[in-house]
Design a protein around this motif. Structure first.
Motif, short mmCIF file in Angstrom:
data_model
loop_
_atom_site.label_atom_id
_atom_site.label_comp_id
_atom_site.label_asym_id
_atom_site.label_seq_id
_atom_site.Cartn_x
_atom_site.Cartn_y
_atom_site.Cartn_z
N ASP A 38 0.86 -1.18 0.00
CA ASP A 38 0.00 0.00 0.00
C ASP A 38 0.90 1.23 0.00
O ASP A 38 1.62 1.48 0.97
CB ASP A 38 -0.89 -0.02 1.24
CG ASP A 38 -2.00 1.01 1.20
OD1 ASP A 38 -1.81 2.07 0.56
OD2 ASP A 38 -3.04 0.77 1.84
N VAL A 39 0.87 1.98 -1.09
CA VAL A 39 1.76 3.14 -1.23
C VAL A 39 1.08 4.46 -0.84
O VAL A 39 1.64 5.53 -1.05
CB VAL A 39 2.38 3.24 -2.65
CG1 VAL A 39 3.20 2.00 -2.95
CG2 VAL A 39 1.33 3.48 -3.71
N ARG A 40 -0.11 4.38 -0.24
CA ARG A 40 -0.78 5.60 0.22
C ARG A 40 -0.08 6.14 1.48
O ARG A 40 0.72 5.45 2.11
CB ARG A 40 -2.25 5.31 0.54
CG ARG A 40 -3.05 4.93 -0.69
CD ARG A 40 -4.48 4.54 -0.35
NE ARG A 40 -4.46 3.39 0.54
CZ ARG A 40 -5.40 3.14 1.45
NH1 ARG A 40 -6.42 3.96 1.61
NH2 ARG A 40 -5.32 2.06 2.21
N TRP A 59 4.53 6.16 -0.94
CA TRP A 59 5.25 6.76 -2.07
C TRP A 59 5.52 8.23 -1.76
O TRP A 59 6.61 8.72 -1.95
CB TRP A 59 4.42 6.61 -3.34
CG TRP A 59 4.95 7.34 -4.54
CD1 TRP A 59 4.33 8.37 -5.20
CD2 TRP A 59 6.18 7.11 -5.24
NE1 TRP A 59 5.11 8.78 -6.25
CE2 TRP A 59 6.25 8.02 -6.31
CE3 TRP A 59 7.23 6.22 -5.05
CZ2 TRP A 59 7.32 8.07 -7.18
CZ3 TRP A 59 8.31 6.26 -5.93
CH2 TRP A 59 8.34 7.18 -6.98
N LEU A 86 1.09 -3.12 -6.23
CA LEU A 86 1.06 -1.82 -5.57
C LEU A 86 -0.33 -1.20 -5.60
O LEU A 86 -0.97 -1.12 -6.65
CB LEU A 86 2.08 -0.88 -6.20
CG LEU A 86 3.52 -1.41 -6.21
CD1 LEU A 86 4.46 -0.38 -6.81
CD2 LEU A 86 3.98 -1.78 -4.82
N CYS A 88 -2.75 2.17 -4.39
CA CYS A 88 -2.88 3.53 -3.88
C CYS A 88 -4.37 3.88 -3.84
O CYS A 88 -5.21 2.98 -3.84
CB CYS A 88 -2.07 4.52 -4.74
SG CYS A 88 -2.74 4.81 -6.39
N SER A 94 0.36 4.61 -7.60
CA SER A 94 0.95 3.28 -7.65
C SER A 94 1.63 3.00 -8.98
O SER A 94 2.55 2.19 -9.04
CB SER A 94 -0.10 2.20 -7.32
OG SER A 94 -1.25 2.37 -8.11
N ASN A 110 0.75 -2.50 -10.97
CA ASN A 110 -0.20 -1.52 -10.48
C ASN A 110 -1.56 -2.19 -10.35
O ASN A 110 -1.98 -2.93 -11.24
CB ASN A 110 -0.30 -0.36 -11.48
CG ASN A 110 -1.47 0.55 -11.19
OD1 ASN A 110 -1.59 1.08 -10.10
ND2 ASN A 110 -2.34 0.71 -12.16
N GLY A 114 -7.13 1.17 -7.73
CA GLY A 114 -6.63 1.44 -6.39
C GLY A 114 -7.57 0.96 -5.31
O GLY A 114 -8.38 0.05 -5.50
#
Length: 141
Positions: A38-40, A59, A86, A88, A94, A110, A114
């Protein structure tokens, strides 16, 4: 490749491994084929919700949504020799994170839509696509 409702295939993308559906990402996560990342931001996961078992590697981060200076090291550590899926908010950040992970020599996908999905005609999320709309596991604090 088309993404049929009955077939959860991945699409090829430029600069990273490709795009996958939330359902495929979940299948890969539970089978151990990929690590869900989770890139949030920490705040988004806290306020909006999170996926149990996902590794949190922001990220960008507050204040100012600056790039996470520890991203490269953290994403390498998260990979554990596996592909990365990934996630987001809507599938935009992502993509950037997947491209960076690929530059680092990792296999990164990706997740389409999301966590919250694309906005509907009233600009509300969660009604069109994405992790939550797919009915996949998530929690909120």
């Amino acid at each position: 490749m088309p993404q049929d409702a009955g077939h959860h295939t991945s699409t090829v993308a430029e600069g990273y491994a490709g795009d996958i559906t939330p359902q495929k990402a979940y299948e890969w996560m539970i089978s151990g084929q990929a690590v869900l990342v989770d890139v949030r931001t920490d705040a988004e996961r806290e306020w909006v919700g999170f996926v149990p078992g996902a590794v949190a590697v922001a990220w960008k981060q507050w204040p100012g949504m600056a790039l996470n200076a520890d991203f490269d090291q953290a994403i390498r550590s998260a990979a554990q020799g596996k592909a990365l899926a990934l996630l987001c908010r809507s599938g935009v950040r992502s993509v950037a994170a997947a491209k960076r992970a690929s530059e680092l020599g990792l296999t990164a996908y990706n997740i389409l839509g999301g966590f919250e999905g694309d906005p509907d005609d009233q600009a509300h999320r969660g009604h069109k696509n994405g992790w939550r709309h797919a009915g996949l596991p998530w929690k909120q604090n």
